[in-house]
Each structure stands twice: as C-alpha cells, then as structure tokens.
Design a protein around this motif. Structure first.
Motif, PDB file in Angstrom:
ATOM      1  N   MET A 112       0.852  -1.187   0.000  1.00 31.60           N
ATOM      2  CA  MET A 112       0.000   0.000   0.000  1.00 31.60           C
ATOM      3  C   MET A 112       0.890   1.241   0.000  1.00 31.60           C
ATOM      4  SD  MET A 112      -2.870   1.161   2.789  1.00 31.60           S
ATOM      5  CE  MET A 112      -3.882  -0.273   2.382  1.00 31.60           C
ATOM      6  N   THR A 113       0.577   2.146  -0.848  1.00 35.61           N
ATOM      7  CA  THR A 113       1.344   3.406  -0.901  1.00 35.61           C
ATOM      8  C   THR A 113       0.523   4.514  -0.268  1.00 35.61           C
ATOM      9  OG1 THR A 113       0.457   3.937  -3.089  1.00 35.61           O
ATOM     10  CG2 THR A 113       2.550   2.711  -3.002  1.00 35.61           C
ATOM     11  N   TYR A 114       1.249   5.436   0.313  1.00 34.26           N
ATOM     12  CA  TYR A 114       0.582   6.551   0.987  1.00 34.26           C
ATOM     13  C   TYR A 114       1.091   7.852   0.373  1.00 34.26           C
ATOM     14  CZ  TYR A 114      -0.837   9.790   4.656  1.00 34.26           C
ATOM     15  OH  TYR A 114      -1.386  10.840   5.347  1.00 34.26           O
ATOM     16  N   GLU A 115       0.191   8.661  -0.153  1.00 31.81           N
ATOM     17  CA  GLU A 115       0.581   9.914  -0.791  1.00 31.81           C
ATOM     18  C   GLU A 115       0.401  11.070   0.194  1.00 31.81           C
ATOM     19  OE1 GLU A 115      -1.474  10.576  -4.399  1.00 31.81           O
ATOM     20  OE2 GLU A 115      -0.704   8.759  -5.385  1.00 31.81           O
ATOM     21  N   LEU A 116       1.469  11.837   0.349  1.00 33.45           N
ATOM     22  CA  LEU A 116       1.417  13.007   1.213  1.00 33.45           C
ATOM     23  C   LEU A 116       0.975  14.221   0.407  1.00 33.45           C
ATOM     24  CD1 LEU A 116       4.770  12.623   3.206  1.00 33.45           C
ATOM     25  CD2 LEU A 116       2.464  12.247   4.065  1.00 33.45           C
ATOM     26  N   ASP A 117       0.109  15.002   0.971  1.00 33.33           N
ATOM     27  CA  ASP A 117      -0.222  16.244   0.278  1.00 33.33           C
ATOM     28  C   ASP A 117       0.809  17.310   0.634  1.00 33.33           C
ATOM     29  OD1 ASP A 117      -0.848  17.265   2.795  1.00 33.33           O
ATOM     30  OD2 ASP A 117      -3.000  16.969   2.535  1.00 33.33           O
ATOM     31  N   SER A 118       0.792  18.428  -0.091  1.00 30.35           N
ATOM     32  CA  SER A 118       1.813  19.468   0.085  1.00 30.35           C
ATOM     33  C   SER A 118       1.796  20.060   1.483  1.00 30.35           C
ATOM     34  CB  SER A 118       1.613  20.577  -0.962  1.00 30.35           C
ATOM     35  OG  SER A 118       0.319  21.158  -0.828  1.00 30.35           O
ATOM     36  N   ASN A 119       0.606  20.156   2.084  1.00 25.77           N
ATOM     37  CA  ASN A 119       0.525  20.704   3.430  1.00 25.77           C
ATOM     38  C   ASN A 119       1.232  19.812   4.444  1.00 25.77           C
ATOM     39  OD1 ASN A 119      -0.982  22.975   2.652  1.00 25.77           O
ATOM     40  ND2 ASN A 119      -2.930  21.879   2.860  1.00 25.77           N
ATOM     41  N   ALA A 120       1.084  18.518   4.266  1.00 24.43           N
ATOM     42  CA  ALA A 120       1.737  17.571   5.168  1.00 24.43           C
ATOM     43  C   ALA A 120       3.242  17.655   5.033  1.00 24.43           C
ATOM     44  CB  ALA A 120       1.240  16.154   4.880  1.00 24.43           C
ATOM     45  N   VAL A 121       3.730  17.778   3.780  1.00 22.74           N
ATOM     46  CA  VAL A 121       5.175  17.912   3.550  1.00 22.74           C
ATOM     47  C   VAL A 121       5.688  19.199   4.189  1.00 22.74           C
ATOM     48  CG1 VAL A 121       6.963  18.197   1.802  1.00 22.74           C
ATOM     49  CG2 VAL A 121       5.098  16.564   1.432  1.00 22.74           C
ATOM     50  N   ALA A 122       4.950  20.314   3.984  1.00 20.03           N
ATOM     51  CA  ALA A 122       5.362  21.595   4.554  1.00 20.03           C
ATOM     52  C   ALA A 122       5.403  21.520   6.073  1.00 20.03           C
ATOM     53  CB  ALA A 122       4.404  22.689   4.105  1.00 20.03           C
ATOM     54  N   GLU A 123       4.405  20.835   6.665  1.00 19.56           N
ATOM     55  CA  GLU A 123       4.362  20.699   8.116  1.00 19.56           C
ATOM     56  C   GLU A 123       5.527  19.858   8.622  1.00 19.56           C
ATOM     57  OE1 GLU A 123       1.296  19.134  11.626  1.00 19.56           O
ATOM     58  OE2 GLU A 123       0.628  19.284   9.533  1.00 19.56           O
ATOM     59  N   PHE A 124       5.851  18.789   7.869  1.00 21.96           N
ATOM     60  CA  PHE A 124       6.969  17.933   8.254  1.00 21.96           C
ATOM     61  C   PHE A 124       8.282  18.710   8.237  1.00 21.96           C
ATOM     62  CE2 PHE A 124      10.556  15.332   6.885  1.00 21.96           C
ATOM     63  CZ  PHE A 124      10.604  14.409   7.914  1.00 21.96           C
ATOM     64  N   LEU A 125       8.522  19.494   7.161  1.00 20.83           N
ATOM     65  CA  LEU A 125       9.757  20.262   7.053  1.00 20.83           C
ATOM     66  C   LEU A 125       9.838  21.339   8.130  1.00 20.83           C
ATOM     67  CD1 LEU A 125      10.033  20.669   3.160  1.00 20.83           C
ATOM     68  CD2 LEU A 125      11.352  19.141   4.647  1.00 20.83           C
ATOM     69  N   SER A 126       8.668  21.912   8.465  1.00 15.08           N
ATOM     70  CA  SER A 126       8.649  22.919   9.512  1.00 15.08           C
ATOM     71  C   SER A 126       8.982  22.312  10.870  1.00 15.08           C
ATOM     72  CB  SER A 126       7.269  23.582   9.555  1.00 15.08           C
ATOM     73  OG  SER A 126       7.200  24.540  10.592  1.00 15.08           O
ATOM     74  N   ASP A 127       8.515  21.107  11.098  1.00 10.45           N
ATOM     75  CA  ASP A 127       8.773  20.428  12.369  1.00 10.45           C
ATOM     76  C   ASP A 127      10.165  19.814  12.425  1.00 10.45           C
ATOM     77  OD1 ASP A 127       6.239  21.081  13.195  1.00 10.45           O
ATOM     78  OD2 ASP A 127       5.359  19.151  12.597  1.00 10.45           O
ATOM     79  N   ASN A 128      10.814  19.709  11.263  1.00 15.40           N
ATOM     80  CA  ASN A 128      12.148  19.090  11.198  1.00 15.40           C
ATOM     81  C   ASN A 128      13.103  20.035  10.470  1.00 15.40           C
ATOM     82  OD1 ASN A 128      11.701  15.995  12.089  1.00 15.40           O
ATOM     83  ND2 ASN A 128       9.934  16.701  10.891  1.00 15.40           N
ATOM     84  N   PRO A 129      13.511  21.126  11.107  1.00 20.10           N
ATOM     85  CA  PRO A 129      14.343  22.139  10.443  1.00 20.10           C
ATOM     86  C   PRO A 129      15.729  21.637  10.020  1.00 20.10           C
ATOM     87  CG  PRO A 129      14.207  22.550  12.811  1.00 20.10           C
ATOM     88  CD  PRO A 129      13.211  21.475  12.504  1.00 20.10           C
ATOM     89  N   HIS A 130      16.161  20.510  10.582  1.00 25.27           N
ATOM     90  CA  HIS A 130      17.483  19.981  10.239  1.00 25.27           C
ATOM     91  C   HIS A 130      17.426  18.929   9.123  1.00 25.27           C
ATOM     92  CE1 HIS A 130      19.025  22.098  13.709  1.00 25.27           C
ATOM     93  NE2 HIS A 130      18.161  21.448  14.512  1.00 25.27           N
ATOM     94  N   PHE A 131      16.261  18.805   8.506  1.00 23.63           N
ATOM     95  CA  PHE A 131      16.104  17.766   7.483  1.00 23.63           C
ATOM     96  C   PHE A 131      17.116  17.923   6.361  1.00 23.63           C
ATOM     97  CE2 PHE A 131      14.315  16.375   3.433  1.00 23.63           C
ATOM     98  CZ  PHE A 131      14.043  15.039   3.697  1.00 23.63           C
ATOM     99  N   PHE A 132      17.264  19.157   5.829  1.00 22.01           N
ATOM    100  CA  PHE A 132      18.161  19.342   4.687  1.00 22.01           C
ATOM    101  C   PHE A 132      19.630  19.309   5.105  1.00 22.01           C
ATOM    102  CE2 PHE A 132      14.305  21.118   2.662  1.00 22.01           C
ATOM    103  CZ  PHE A 132      14.318  20.368   1.506  1.00 22.01           C
ATOM    104  N   GLU A 133      19.905  19.493   6.411  1.00 25.35           N
ATOM    105  CA  GLU A 133      21.270  19.304   6.866  1.00 25.35           C
ATOM    106  C   GLU A 133      21.628  17.815   6.839  1.00 25.35           C
ATOM    107  OE1 GLU A 133      21.838  21.056  10.667  1.00 25.35           O
ATOM    108  OE2 GLU A 133      21.193  23.065  10.026  1.00 25.35           O
ATOM    109  N   GLU A 134      20.651  17.008   7.170  1.00 26.39           N
ATOM    110  CA  GLU A 134      20.869  15.567   7.170  1.00 26.39           C
ATOM    111  C   GLU A 134      20.809  14.975   5.760  1.00 26.39           C
ATOM    112  OE1 GLU A 134      17.790  14.227   9.696  1.00 26.39           O
ATOM    113  OE2 GLU A 134      18.624  15.141  11.535  1.00 26.39           O
ATOM    114  N   HIS A 135      20.121  15.686   4.841  1.00 20.17           N
ATOM    115  CA  HIS A 135      19.996  15.199   3.461  1.00 20.17           C
ATOM    116  C   HIS A 135      20.414  16.317   2.508  1.00 20.17           C
ATOM    117  CE1 HIS A 135      17.727  11.661   4.877  1.00 20.17           C
ATOM    118  NE2 HIS A 135      17.150  12.503   5.726  1.00 20.17           N
ATOM    119  N   SER A 136      21.631  16.782   2.661  1.00 20.47           N
ATOM    120  CA  SER A 136      22.107  17.930   1.887  1.00 20.47           C
ATOM    121  C   SER A 136      22.111  17.671   0.381  1.00 20.47           C
ATOM    122  CB  SER A 136      23.518  18.325   2.337  1.00 20.47           C
ATOM    123  OG  SER A 136      24.415  17.228   2.199  1.00 20.47           O
ATOM    124  N   GLU A 137      22.207  16.403  -0.031  1.00 23.29           N
ATOM    125  CA  GLU A 137      22.226  16.104  -1.464  1.00 23.29           C
ATOM    126  C   GLU A 137      20.923  16.494  -2.153  1.00 23.29           C
ATOM    127  OE1 GLU A 137      20.283  12.677   0.539  1.00 23.29           O
ATOM    128  OE2 GLU A 137      22.043  13.944   0.918  1.00 23.29           O
TER     129      GLU A 137
END
Length: 222
Positions: free
Chosen positions: A1-26
């Motif tokens: 089963m696949t789960y599709e995230l909507d843009s709001n969920a992605v934005a909320e995730f990135l807001s709650d995880n400010p170090h995400f792009f530090e951990e995934h700089s590529e």
C-alpha cells in the motif's frame, strides 16, 4: 500500500524538522523549482538565493525611501527654524505681520500670502492686516477646526491676495488663542499650481504654521 502526502503535510513535516536538509544535503541540488526571474528550473539553493536577493532589494528600496523622507523632514524643520527666528527678531509688534508673510513667501516658497486680524488694539486699527472682514468670512473662519486646503472657489479670503485671478489653489489657516472656539484672524496661502494645496493633502505642517502664527500675532489683539 502506498501513501501519498499532500503538500501541506510535507510543509508541516519540514517545519517540524528544520534539520532535514542538513541531514539530506544532497537533496538541495536535486530539488528543482521554477524561477520567475531566470525563467527556468533551478535548484532549491539557487531559488533561495533569488528570494534573499529580492528581499534585500526590497529592504534597500525601503531604506532609500526612509532616507528621502528624513531628508525632506529635516529640510522642513530648518525652514520652520528660520521662519520662527525671523519672527523673534522682528523689531516691534507692527512689523510682525509683514515678517510672517514675507517669511512664508521666501522661506517656504509660497507665491501668495496674506492675513487678516480682527479685534486688534486701537494703535493697529489702520494697518493693512486689520482691513475690514465680512461677518460671513468670520463665521467661516470660526467653523474651521483645521486648515482648509482646496481649489479657489471665489472665497472672500482669496480676494485679499494680490493677483487673485492667478490663484488656483488656496489654504486658509484660522488663528486662535490656544483652544479658543472662535478665531481672531485668518492666514491665507495661495498658489497658481492647482495641486499645491490640494484637498487631499495632509495639514500637519500647516497646523503648525497656524499655531506659530497665532502665538506671534496674539500681541496685536486688544
């Protein structure tokens, strides 16, 4: 089963995880965004730089505007100081109205200026500034709670100015002792420029001119 995230969920995730792009700089180089400036797809880093440059440009324009306003205010303050100084240096009371009028003409570059005062002391009753004023004009003046600015609509006060026909816009400033309900005089400014004293203009500085003029002309009253 696949789960599709909507843009709001992605934005909320990135807001709650400010170090995400530090951990995934590529991902910074791999994520592509459409640039309204470059007209092509750019990396997230490039887009961020564009946003920052746009913000800096906006701040620079705002700062330039604030500097311009500050310079204009400083110039106006200097004019007020020069004008007030000339009133303080007037030799005697009867010279005060002439000094007031010529100061507004020369220092503030107002083409046409005059004034009328009623209720003056006996020794000033035959002066130019104590010339007769109709009851209607006095009633109009008493009703002014702030300077009037607008087109010259054949006001009686406009006829007190020289070359009345050339006056297209006019400002009328009531003279009062403190917060008195009735005025003791009227200061009239006129210009051939219809926009010089437009009905939409702010009257803060004109009110200050009226206050200074009222204080200096008070000595002429009976």
């Amino acid at each position: 089963m696949t789960y599709e995230l909507d843009s709001n969920a992605v934005a909320e995730f990135l807001s709650d995880n400010p170090h995400f792009f530090e951990e995934h700089s590529e991902l910074l180089a791999r994520v592509k965004l459409t640039s309204p400036l470059a007209g092509r797809a750019v990396s997230l880093q490039e887009r961020q730089m564009e946003v920052l440059r746009d913000k800096i440009k906006s701040h620079e324009l705002r700062l330039a505007e604030l500097l311009r306003i500050a310079q204009e205010n400083d110039a106006i303050t200097q004019k007020f100081l020069l004008w007030t100084r000339s009133l303080l240096l007037a030799r005697n009371d009867v010279d005060m109205p002439h000094t007031l009028v010529t100061g507004l003409q020369t220092i503030f570059s107002v083409p046409h200026v005059t004034l009328r005062i009623w209720g003056v002391a006996e020794e000033f009753s035959h002066t130019w500034f104590a010339a007769p004023v109709s009851d209607d004009a006095k009633i109009f003046c008493h009703g002014l709670t702030a300077p009037y600015c607008g087109p010259n609509q054949d006001f009686e006060a406009a006829t007190w100015l020289e070359d009345t026909e050339s006056v297209k816009s006019i400002a009328m400033l009531p003279l009062r002792v403190g917060g008195a309900p009735e005025a003791f005089g009227l200061l009239v400014l006129g210009s051939p420029d219809p926009d010089r004293f437009g009905s939409e203009m702010a009257t803060d500085y004109l009110s200050k001119i009226a206050e200074i003029a009222s204080a200096s002309m008070n000595c002429l009253l009976a």
